[in-house]
Design a protein around this motif. Structure first.
Motif, mmCIF file in Angstrom:
data_model
loop_
_atom_site.group_PDB
_atom_site.id
_atom_site.type_symbol
_atom_site.label_atom_id
_atom_site.label_comp_id
_atom_site.label_asym_id
_atom_site.label_seq_id
_atom_site.Cartn_x
_atom_site.Cartn_y
_atom_site.Cartn_z
ATOM 1 N N TYR A 1 0.303 -2.723 -0.566
ATOM 2 C CA TYR A 1 1.672 -2.811 -0.060
ATOM 3 C C TYR A 1 2.578 -2.446 -1.217
ATOM 4 O O TYR A 1 2.565 -3.108 -2.251
ATOM 5 N N TYR B 1 -0.861 -8.288 8.063
ATOM 6 C CA TYR B 1 0.343 -9.085 7.850
ATOM 7 C C TYR B 1 1.208 -9.025 9.101
ATOM 8 O O TYR B 1 0.964 -8.233 10.008
ATOM 9 N N TYR C 1 -0.321 -12.721 3.338
ATOM 10 C CA TYR C 1 -1.012 -11.468 3.616
ATOM 11 C C TYR C 1 -2.475 -11.819 3.817
ATOM 12 O O TYR C 1 -2.949 -12.854 3.356
#
Length: 181
Positions: free
Chosen positions: A74, A51, A83
């Motif tokens: 995450y 990312y 992402y």
């Protein structure tokens, strides 16, 4: 007037109700928003993620998910719309990949930058893009079917094609920029 045994029963009931309400408040946890990948296959899967971080493009890995298990990649509210994920079947081979290239390596890694992977001693690996639609929480399911691996988003459906979340086929060298964030 309330007799002694009724008063004792009433007090005991009120104490139990108070204790139950207190324990509910104590054990209540706030809703968590995360980016999760769930392995709905019969084999162990290794997952890497990329990312755009504050310091530029970043890739990191590996998370291993056993069959039927989920891993948080995450933690917390998702701060970005896009992402990038790469996952590999550790036992049967094969991968969930795409044409957005980032750097990886065989060991646990955190790598800044997506350029010159090979020259910097890393592997150049194709990730697929996930468009979270600016949601704060996203769960991705890695599945197998007769046509090969499939990716299923949080609503339980997959878009047509082998990489249903790949929305950046035109730029094979760098990920999409998060211009909306």
């Amino acid at each position: 007037m309330i007799s002694g045994s009724h008063l004792q029963t009433f007090r005991l009931g009120m104490t139990l109700i108070g204790t139950m309400l207190g324990s509910l408040a104590f054990f209540a946890t706030p809703a968590r928003a995360d980016l999760r990948v769930c392995n709905e296959t019969t084999n162990l899967v290794s997952v890497a993620m990329g990312y755009r971080a504050d310091r530029g493009w970043m890739s990191e890995g590996w998370w291993q998910a056993a069959p039927g298990d989920c891993r948080v990649l995450y933690q917390g509210d998702l701060q970005r719309r896009f992402y990038y994920i790469y996952a590999a079947d550790d036992q049967a081979g094969g991968a969930w990949d795409g044409s957005v290239f980032m750097c990886t390596r065989d060991e646990t890694f955190t790598i800044f930058g997506v350029e010159d992977c090979l020259a910097r001693g890393y592997e150049r690996t194709g990730f697929f893009e996930i468009d979270t639609q600016n949601r704060t929480d996203w769960t991705l399911q890695l599945t197998e079917n007769a046509d090969g691996p499939a990716v299923v988003g949080p609503d339980g459906t997959a878009a047509p094609g082998s990489q249903p979340f790949l929305v950046n086929p035109g730029d094979a060298d760098a990920p999409q920029d998060d211009i909306s964030n």
